[in-house]
Write an enzyme that holds these catalytic residues in place. Structure first.
Site, PDB file in Angstrom:
ATOM      1  N   GLY A   1       0.675  -1.241  -0.089  1.00  0.00           N
ATOM      2  CA  GLY A   1      -0.026   0.192  -0.041  1.00  0.00           C
ATOM      3  C   GLY A   1       0.710   1.342  -0.048  1.00  0.00           C
TER       4      GLY A   1
ATOM      5  N   PRO B   1       4.661  -5.262  -0.557  1.00  0.00           N
ATOM      6  CA  PRO B   1       4.370  -4.134  -1.434  1.00  0.00           C
ATOM      7  C   PRO B   1       4.470  -4.396  -2.928  1.00  0.00           C
ATOM      8  CG  PRO B   1       6.887  -4.339  -0.722  1.00  0.00           C
ATOM      9  CD  PRO B   1       5.947  -5.296  -0.077  1.00  0.00           C
ATOM     10  N   GLY B   2       3.527  -3.651  -3.816  1.00  0.00           N
ATOM     11  CA  GLY B   2       3.534  -3.908  -5.199  1.00  0.00           C
ATOM     12  C   GLY B   2       3.952  -2.687  -5.788  1.00  0.00           C
TER      13      GLY B   2
ATOM     14  N   ARG C   1      -4.952   2.575 -16.148  1.00  0.00           N
ATOM     15  CA  ARG C   1      -5.028   3.335 -15.029  1.00  0.00           C
ATOM     16  C   ARG C   1      -5.742   4.780 -15.290  1.00  0.00           C
ATOM     17  NH1 ARG C   1      -1.788   4.726 -11.809  1.00  0.00           N
ATOM     18  NH2 ARG C   1      -2.604   4.198  -9.955  1.00  0.00           N
TER      19      ARG C   1
ATOM     20  N   CYS D   1     -11.769   2.931 -29.610  1.00  0.00           N
ATOM     21  CA  CYS D   1     -12.953   3.385 -29.678  1.00  0.00           C
ATOM     22  C   CYS D   1     -13.946   3.624 -28.489  1.00  0.00           C
ATOM     23  CB  CYS D   1     -13.786   2.613 -30.841  1.00  0.00           C
ATOM     24  SG  CYS D   1     -12.799   2.189 -32.317  1.00  0.00           S
ATOM     25  N   GLU D   2     -13.190   4.346 -27.743  1.00  0.00           N
ATOM     26  CA  GLU D   2     -14.032   4.854 -26.399  1.00  0.00           C
ATOM     27  C   GLU D   2     -13.679   6.201 -26.228  1.00  0.00           C
ATOM     28  OE1 GLU D   2     -15.176   2.511 -23.494  1.00  0.00           O
ATOM     29  OE2 GLU D   2     -14.769   0.497 -24.468  1.00  0.00           O
TER      30      GLU D   2
END
Ligand code: LLP
Length: 416
Positions: free
Chosen positions: A238, A273-274, A311, A341-342
Site C-alpha cells: 500500500g 508491497p507492489g 489506469r 473506440c471509447e
C-alpha cells in the site's frame, strides 16, 4: 536516475529509447532493473532490524523477468491466484516465501497452495477456513493459515483501491476474528501461523497504517492470552509513489511505524508491497500517430491505448508524459489520447506538454505497476512487448503477442 535525458534524448539506464523503439516497435513497456533492485533493497534495508520477509505483490507486475530479478535478490511473493503462484515458483521464489491472499480462492487453488506448503494462506472468511481444513485433511497435510482481518480503517485513498473499511469485501470482520481464531485453533487441518491486514493502495499518509497496525498488535496480544501464539504478522502493501507531486513516505518512515506499533512483539514481519517496488521502474513508450486541432483543442493521438495502460481511464490516474526527444520549445495544452473506440481512452486531459510531431516518441512515466499487469487485447490489439534494461544491455522479457497466439484458443463451431 534510471530514466534520464542525455543531450535532450531520453534514456533508460544506458539504453536509447529511440533505438529500443526501432528494435521492438511501439508501444512497449521499458523496465529499469537497477531501479527495481534498488526499490526492493530500500525495503530490505529499512526492515533489517526485524525478522522480516518482503513478499512482492505479484499482481502489480507478474512479468517473469521482473520476478526473477527480485527472486534472485531474495524477495518473496504475495500471490492472489494459482497463476501468480505458478509464475512466482517459476521465477525461483521458494514456496516458504510465498503468501496467498485474496477473497475468493477456489478449491483447486487452495489445494495447490497446501500441497506446495507455502508460507501462509491468508484466509478471509469462516467458509474459507473450513474449506482449507477439509482439503488439508483430505491431503493428509496441515495448511499454514493466517486470518486476514478487516481493521475498519480508512486508508484515505481512491475508493476503488480502499480495502480496509468495514463495508469493503475484504478480510474477516474485526468482531468475528477472535471467535474464528478460536475455532480454527481446534481444526486438525489448520496450523495457525499468522495474522494479515491490507488496508489499501497508494497510501500517502502513515496514519492509517499506524491505526491498523496498533489494532493488529492488540489482537496478537489478546490471542496470546488465550494461548494462540502466532509467528507471522503480515502488514500488506500500500505504500504510495510519486506520480506527479505526491510526497510518499519513505521505507524508513514506514519501518518506524512498524517499530512503534509492533516492535516489542518480536514477530516475523511480512510486507506485501507492489506499486512501490515496480511503479517507478517502468515506463510505457508510445509513438505519435497524428496530431490534430479541433476548435480550441489540441489532440495528440498515440499508438498506445487504454488496453495497454488502463489506469488513467479507470482511476483518472495521472501519469507524467515526457517527449523522448526534448526540444525546449514553448509548451502547448493538449489531450494525449489513444486509438481505442471509447471516449475514455485518454492518457492526459488538458496537459501542458511540448508540441510533438507525427512519428515522435513519448514516454508515459511510472507505468511499471498495474500497467502491463492490467493490459488486455481489447480491440484485438496484441499485448505489447516488455523490455528490461540493465546498464547498456536490454532483454525483451515478453515479446509482442502475435495474431496467431491471440487466436490460438478460438474455434469456429462445428455446425457452421
Ligand atoms: N496485498 C494485497 C492483499 C493487495 O490487495 C494489494 C493490492 C497489495 C498487497 C499491493 O498493494 P500496493 O503495494 O501495490 O499498493 N490497480 C490499482 C491498484 C490495486 C491494488 C490492489 N491490491 C491501481 O492501478 O492503482
Amino acid at each position: 536516475m534510471c530514466f534520464k535525458y542525455q543531450d535532450e534524448e531520453f534514456f533508460a539506464e544506458g539504453v536509447s529509447l529511440k533505438k529500443l523503439a526501432q528494435e521492438v516497435g511501439t508501444p512497449f513497456y521499458c523496465y529499469s532493473s537497477d531501479k527495481l533492485t534498488r526499490n526492493f533493497q530500500s525495503y530490505q534495508q529499512a526492515l533489517k532490524e526485524f525478522n522480516s520477509t518482503v513478499c512482492y505483490s505479484v499482481k502489480a507486475n507478474p512479468n517473469l523477468g521482473v520476478l526473477s530479478t527480485l527472486a534472485r535478490q531474495g524477495c518473496g511473493a504475495d500471490v492472489v491466484s494459482a497463476g501468480e503462484m505458478y509464475v512466482a515458483l517459476k521465477a525461483g521464489v521458494p514456496a516458504d516465501k510465498i503468501v496467498f491472499s485474496g477473497v475468493g480462492k477456489t478449491q483447486e487453488e487452495l489445494t495447490q497452495a497446501i500441497k506446495n506448503q507455502i508460507l501462509q494462506i491468508n484466509a478471509e472468511s469462516v467458509a474459507e477456513v473450513e474449506t482449507i481444513n477439509r482439503i488439508a485433511i483430505d491431503l493428509g497435510l496441515k495448511a499454514n493459515v493466517a486470518l486476514r482481518v478487516n481493521p475498519d480503517v480508512d486508508a484515505l485513498t481512491h475508493v476503488k483501491i480502499t480495502t480496509g473499511k468495514k463495508e469493503n469485501k475484504f478480510g474477516v470482520d474485526w468482531d468475528d476474528a477472535l471467535p474464528l481464531y478460536r475455532a480454527a485453533a481446534r481444526m486438525p487441518g489448520i496450523r495457525l501461523v499468522g495474522i494479515a491486514v491490507h488496508i489499501g493502495s497508494q497510501l500517502l499518509d502513515l496514519q492509517p497504517f499506524r491505526f491498523a497496525f496498533t489494532k493488529i498488535a492488540q489482537m496478537v496480544r489478546t490471542l496470546e492470552q488465550e494461548g494462540i501464539v502466532l509467528d507471522n504478522i503480515d502488514l500488506g502493501g500500500g505504500l504510495g509513489i510519486n506520480y506527479n507531486v505526491e510526497l510518499p513516505p519513505t521505507c524508513e518512515a514506514y519501518a518506524a511505524v512498524v517499530r512503534e506499533t509492533l516492535g516489542d512483539l518480536n514477530k516475523h514481519i511480512i510486507v506485501e508491497p507492489g506499486r512501490s517496488i515496480v511503479g517507478n521502474m517502468g515506463i510505457l513508450v508510445t509513438r505519435v500517430l497524428y496530431t490534430k486541432q479541433m476548435g480550441e483543442k489540441n489532440f495528440i493521438i498515440v499508438d498506445a491505448g487504454m488496453n495497454d495502460l488502463v489506469r488513467p481511464a479507470m482511476y483518472d490516474a495521472w501519469h507524467t508524459i515526457l517527449p523522448v526527444q526534448r526540444r525546449g520549445v514553448a509548451p502547448i495544452i493538449a489531450d494525449v489520447v489513444g486509438p481505442i473506440c471509447e471516449s475514455g481512452d485518454v492518457f492526459a486531459k488538458d496537459r501542458i506538454i511540448e508540441p510533438v510531431q507525427q512519428g515522435e516518441l513519448l514516454a508515459i512515466m511510472c507505468a511499471g505497476a498495474y500497467g502491463a499487469a492490467m493490459s488486455s487485447i481489447y480491440n484485438f490489439r496484441p499485448l505489447v512487448p516488455e523490455v528490461m534494461v540493465h546498464g547498456d544491455n536490454f532483454c525483451v522479457v515478453r515479446r509482442r503477442t502475435s495474431y496467431e497466439e491471440m487466436l490460438s484458443g478460438h474455434c469456429v463451431p462445428q455446425w457452421l
